[in-house]
Design a protein around this motif. Structure first.
Motif, PDB file in Angstrom:
ATOM      1  N   THR A 156       0.944  -1.216  -0.006  1.00 58.91           N
ATOM      2  CA  THR A 156      -0.026   0.009   0.048  1.00 58.91           C
ATOM      3  C   THR A 156       0.831   1.067  -0.140  1.00 58.91           C
ATOM      4  OG1 THR A 156      -1.738  -1.190   1.217  1.00 58.91           O
ATOM      5  CG2 THR A 156      -1.887   1.097   1.250  1.00 58.91           C
ATOM      6  N   THR A 157       0.574   2.151  -0.867  1.00 58.22           N
ATOM      7  CA  THR A 157       1.282   3.435  -1.114  1.00 58.22           C
ATOM      8  C   THR A 157       0.387   4.616  -0.185  1.00 58.22           C
ATOM      9  OG1 THR A 157       2.417   2.843  -2.979  1.00 58.22           O
ATOM     10  CG2 THR A 157       2.234   5.071  -2.582  1.00 58.22           C
ATOM     11  N   VAL A 158       0.618   5.330   0.718  1.00 51.72           N
ATOM     12  CA  VAL A 158       0.139   6.146   1.422  1.00 51.72           C
ATOM     13  C   VAL A 158       0.339   7.443   0.901  1.00 51.72           C
ATOM     14  CG1 VAL A 158      -0.490   7.035   3.737  1.00 51.72           C
ATOM     15  CG2 VAL A 158      -0.046   4.709   3.423  1.00 51.72           C
ATOM     16  N   THR A 159      -0.579   8.476   0.617  1.00 52.83           N
ATOM     17  CA  THR A 159      -0.468   9.665   0.329  1.00 52.83           C
ATOM     18  C   THR A 159      -0.963  10.674   1.349  1.00 52.83           C
ATOM     19  OG1 THR A 159      -0.785   9.427  -2.084  1.00 52.83           O
ATOM     20  CG2 THR A 159      -1.259  11.391  -1.529  1.00 52.83           C
ATOM     21  N   THR A 160      -0.408  11.689   1.828  1.00 58.02           N
ATOM     22  CA  THR A 160      -0.400  12.235   2.807  1.00 58.02           C
ATOM     23  C   THR A 160      -1.012  13.825   2.367  1.00 58.02           C
ATOM     24  OG1 THR A 160       1.321  11.445   4.055  1.00 58.02           O
ATOM     25  CG2 THR A 160       0.410  13.684   4.930  1.00 58.02           C
ATOM     26  N   LEU A 161      -2.213  14.082   2.802  1.00 62.07           N
ATOM     27  CA  LEU A 161      -2.860  15.364   2.502  1.00 62.07           C
ATOM     28  C   LEU A 161      -2.237  16.587   2.932  1.00 62.07           C
ATOM     29  CD1 LEU A 161      -6.566  14.172   2.295  1.00 62.07           C
ATOM     30  CD2 LEU A 161      -5.025  14.271   0.225  1.00 62.07           C
ATOM     31  N   ALA A 162      -2.320  17.815   2.345  1.00 61.57           N
ATOM     32  CA  ALA A 162      -2.108  19.180   3.101  1.00 61.57           C
ATOM     33  C   ALA A 162      -2.872  19.308   4.492  1.00 61.57           C
ATOM     34  CB  ALA A 162      -2.346  20.188   2.136  1.00 61.57           C
ATOM     35  N   PRO A 163      -2.232  19.580   5.351  1.00 58.34           N
ATOM     36  CA  PRO A 163      -2.827  19.855   6.828  1.00 58.34           C
ATOM     37  C   PRO A 163      -3.937  20.920   6.609  1.00 58.34           C
ATOM     38  CG  PRO A 163      -0.647  20.685   6.863  1.00 58.34           C
ATOM     39  CD  PRO A 163      -0.741  19.907   5.533  1.00 58.34           C
ATOM     40  N   SER A 164      -5.071  20.955   7.628  1.00 53.99           N
ATOM     41  CA  SER A 164      -6.055  21.917   7.665  1.00 53.99           C
ATOM     42  C   SER A 164      -5.487  22.748   8.805  1.00 53.99           C
ATOM     43  CB  SER A 164      -7.182  21.234   8.048  1.00 53.99           C
ATOM     44  OG  SER A 164      -7.185  20.577   9.056  1.00 53.99           O
ATOM     45  N   THR A 165      -6.272  24.068   8.717  1.00 54.29           N
ATOM     46  CA  THR A 165      -5.877  25.184   9.490  1.00 54.29           C
ATOM     47  C   THR A 165      -6.953  25.421  10.537  1.00 54.29           C
ATOM     48  OG1 THR A 165      -4.399  26.126   7.955  1.00 54.29           O
ATOM     49  CG2 THR A 165      -5.242  27.705   9.817  1.00 54.29           C
ATOM     50  N   VAL A 166      -6.672  25.563  11.718  1.00 60.31           N
ATOM     51  CA  VAL A 166      -7.891  26.110  12.818  1.00 60.31           C
ATOM     52  C   VAL A 166      -7.297  27.148  13.562  1.00 60.31           C
ATOM     53  CG1 VAL A 166      -8.366  23.538  12.959  1.00 60.31           C
ATOM     54  CG2 VAL A 166      -6.743  24.393  14.526  1.00 60.31           C
ATOM     55  N   THR A 167      -8.000  27.833  14.006  1.00 61.29           N
ATOM     56  CA  THR A 167      -7.603  28.956  14.882  1.00 61.29           C
ATOM     57  C   THR A 167      -7.776  28.698  16.467  1.00 61.29           C
ATOM     58  OG1 THR A 167      -8.660  30.479  13.445  1.00 61.29           O
ATOM     59  CG2 THR A 167      -8.302  31.338  15.508  1.00 61.29           C
ATOM     60  N   SER A 168      -6.750  29.040  16.915  1.00 59.46           N
ATOM     61  CA  SER A 168      -6.529  28.892  18.553  1.00 59.46           C
ATOM     62  C   SER A 168      -6.221  30.074  19.282  1.00 59.46           C
ATOM     63  CB  SER A 168      -5.504  27.775  18.648  1.00 59.46           C
ATOM     64  OG  SER A 168      -5.399  27.258  19.905  1.00 59.46           O
ATOM     65  N   ALA A 169      -5.890  29.880  20.568  1.00 58.26           N
ATOM     66  CA  ALA A 169      -5.291  31.001  21.271  1.00 58.26           C
ATOM     67  C   ALA A 169      -4.318  31.776  20.777  1.00 58.26           C
ATOM     68  CB  ALA A 169      -4.939  30.380  22.799  1.00 58.26           C
ATOM     69  N   LYS A 170      -4.155  33.093  21.190  1.00 56.98           N
ATOM     70  CA  LYS A 170      -3.291  33.944  20.656  1.00 56.98           C
ATOM     71  C   LYS A 170      -1.763  33.838  21.054  1.00 56.98           C
ATOM     72  CE  LYS A 170      -2.529  38.946  20.309  1.00 56.98           C
ATOM     73  NZ  LYS A 170      -3.051  40.372  20.793  1.00 56.98           N
ATOM     74  N   VAL A 171      -1.232  32.931  20.023  1.00 54.82           N
ATOM     75  CA  VAL A 171       0.221  32.527  20.190  1.00 54.82           C
ATOM     76  C   VAL A 171       0.979  32.693  19.078  1.00 54.82           C
ATOM     77  CG1 VAL A 171       1.702  30.829  21.110  1.00 54.82           C
ATOM     78  CG2 VAL A 171      -0.396  31.087  22.189  1.00 54.82           C
ATOM     79  N   THR A 172       1.929  33.083  18.981  1.00 56.52           N
ATOM     80  CA  THR A 172       2.610  33.224  17.840  1.00 56.52           C
ATOM     81  C   THR A 172       3.682  31.782  17.837  1.00 56.52           C
ATOM     82  OG1 THR A 172       2.678  35.556  17.556  1.00 56.52           O
ATOM     83  CG2 THR A 172       4.196  34.441  16.309  1.00 56.52           C
ATOM     84  N   ARG A 173       3.494  31.338  16.580  1.00 61.00           N
ATOM     85  CA  ARG A 173       4.552  29.869  16.314  1.00 61.00           C
ATOM     86  C   ARG A 173       4.794  29.873  15.162  1.00 61.00           C
ATOM     87  NH1 ARG A 173       1.078  24.573  17.494  1.00 61.00           N
ATOM     88  NH2 ARG A 173       2.959  23.965  16.810  1.00 61.00           N
ATOM     89  N   ASN A 174       5.718  29.335  14.832  1.00 59.60           N
ATOM     90  CA  ASN A 174       6.169  28.893  13.343  1.00 59.60           C
ATOM     91  C   ASN A 174       5.736  27.528  13.220  1.00 59.60           C
ATOM     92  OD1 ASN A 174       7.308  31.383  13.185  1.00 59.60           O
ATOM     93  ND2 ASN A 174       9.293  30.546  13.687  1.00 59.60           N
ATOM     94  N   PRO A 175       4.590  27.313  12.315  1.00 56.17           N
ATOM     95  CA  PRO A 175       4.230  25.681  12.186  1.00 56.17           C
ATOM     96  C   PRO A 175       5.227  25.092  11.350  1.00 56.17           C
ATOM     97  CG  PRO A 175       2.990  27.299  10.830  1.00 56.17           C
ATOM     98  CD  PRO A 175       3.740  28.150  11.738  1.00 56.17           C
TER      99      PRO A 175
END
Length: 380
Positions: A156-175
């Motif tokens: 089986t070959t697994v294809t990974t989809l692009a991640p979805s975006t959700v809004t969370s608490a006010k924090v700055t981060r580098n995903p």
């Protein structure tokens, strides 16, 4: 030799049983039927045996189907039970089919009772027919059947989809986004097994074996020859027979004798004997392959079935109200896989089969032929 008058009285007078001196046919017997090869230039001969006779000579006469007579060579009456050969001045190629006879006449010495015997037989005369025997050569070959069993493995070959975006608490981060390259597939071919196949080539080796012809000796007739029914017209006895007895017995009439003998021997002419020879040209021979089956060989081949699946990554949380730094992309190691393809290799070996066939060739030395003729035998 004693007076021949008594011979005429015995042969042509009352049909009483003759003295103890009797003759027997060996190769040609009274009432028999025989084949003669019209392609032969050999003289016609016949063999007799005598019993109870005196020391004297027998005069032999050959009578053809028309009643004509030919004088043949004389034979001795002694020793008893001994083959005596008489040769006639007529070749086998001059013979023809019909009813023939042999007259055996003798004074039977000075003290014996004269004899006059007749041996009637039928001849079928024609070219020696030939029947050709073609040998059949059988070559044995063994084959091994292959049973192919296929098993399937799923990859089986697994294809990974692009991640979805959700809004969370006010924090700055580098995903961090992990990118996985497409898998690289390489194929390796391997030999599951090697089948050894044998091809057969047949060669015929003729071997000639030379043998000396065998002499098939005749078996003497169980009964001696009957009293003669015909007056001799050739040879030394012809002049001694009384015309008076000839008229009374009415045997100087060839037509009557021929008809009477034909009725006695009706339906006795045989078919020519075929001569069987082996065809020495091996190209003409029939070849047959006899095939046997060995236990089967089982070969199991595993094949890979490719499928595709989709993987959904966990969502990326984005802090609202602040600036979101660009995501950091990390490239994962390229996945690889190796697909093995199996094949069955074949090697061919040629096996030469040599078949030896013995062809028997018969040779006939002149000495052997002469000795066989003397006893009334037949070479074969």
């Amino acid at each position: 030799m004693s007076s021949l008058l008594s011979l005429s009285l015995v042969a042509l007078g009352a049909r009483k049983v003759l003295g103890d001196c009797v003759s027997f046919g060996m190769d040609f017997q009274n009432g028999g039927n025989y084949f003669q090869n019209s392609l032969s230039n050999d003289n016609f001969t016949f063999v007799s045996q005598f019993e109870g006779c005196q020391n004297d000579t027998a005069y032999n006469i050959l009578v053809d189907p028309e009643g004509d007579q030919t004088e043949c060579s004389d034979t001795n009456l002694l020793p008893s039970d001994t083959n005596q050969l008489s040769t006639c001045p007529i070749e086998k190629s001059q013979l023809y089919s019909g009813d023939w006879a042999v007259l055996v006449i003798s004074n039977n010495g000075d003290s014996g009772q004269p004899i006059a015997y007749e041996r009637d037989f039928s001849l079928s005369v024609g070219p020696q027919s030939t029947s050709t025997y073609t040998p059949t050569v059988t070559a044995s070959a063994t084959i091994t059947p292959l049973v192919n069993v296929t098993s399937t493995a799923t990859d089986t070959t697994v294809t990974t989809l692009a991640p979805s975006t959700v809004t969370s608490a006010k924090v700055t981060r580098n995903p961090t986004i992990t990118v996985t390259p497409s898998r690289v597939t390489s194929t390796v071919t391997k030999a599951l097994l090697t089948l050894k196949v044998t091809q057969y080539s047949l060669s015929i080796v003729p071997v000639t074996k030379t043998v000396t012809a065998s002499c098939k000796r005749p078996v003497r007739a169980s009964k001696h020859d009957p009293v003669a029914r015909i007056v001799p017209t050739v040879g030394p006895m012809a002049k001694k027979f009384s015309a008076k007895y000839a008229r009374d017995y009415d045997l100087n009439n060839k037509a009557a004798y021929v008809q009477e003998r034909k009725e006695r021997l009706a339906g006795r002419a045989p078919d020519p004997q075929p001569l069987v020879v082996t065809d020495t040209n091996t190209v003409d021979w029939v070849t047959v392959t006899s095939t046997s089956t060995a236990p089967a060989t089982t070969a199991t081949v595993t094949s890979t079935s490719l499928t595709t699946a989709t993987a959904t990554p966990a969502p990326i949380t984005v802090l609202s109200g602040t600036t979101v730094a660009p995501p950091v992309t990390v490239t994962a190691a390229t996945p690889t896989r190796v697909v093995t393809r199996w094949l069955i290799a074949t090697t061919t070996t040629t096996k030469a089969l040599r078949y030896t066939y013995t062809i028997t060739a018969t040779t006939t030395p002149s000495a052997s032929a002469s000795a066989c003729l003397q006893v009334g035998g037949m070479l074969w």
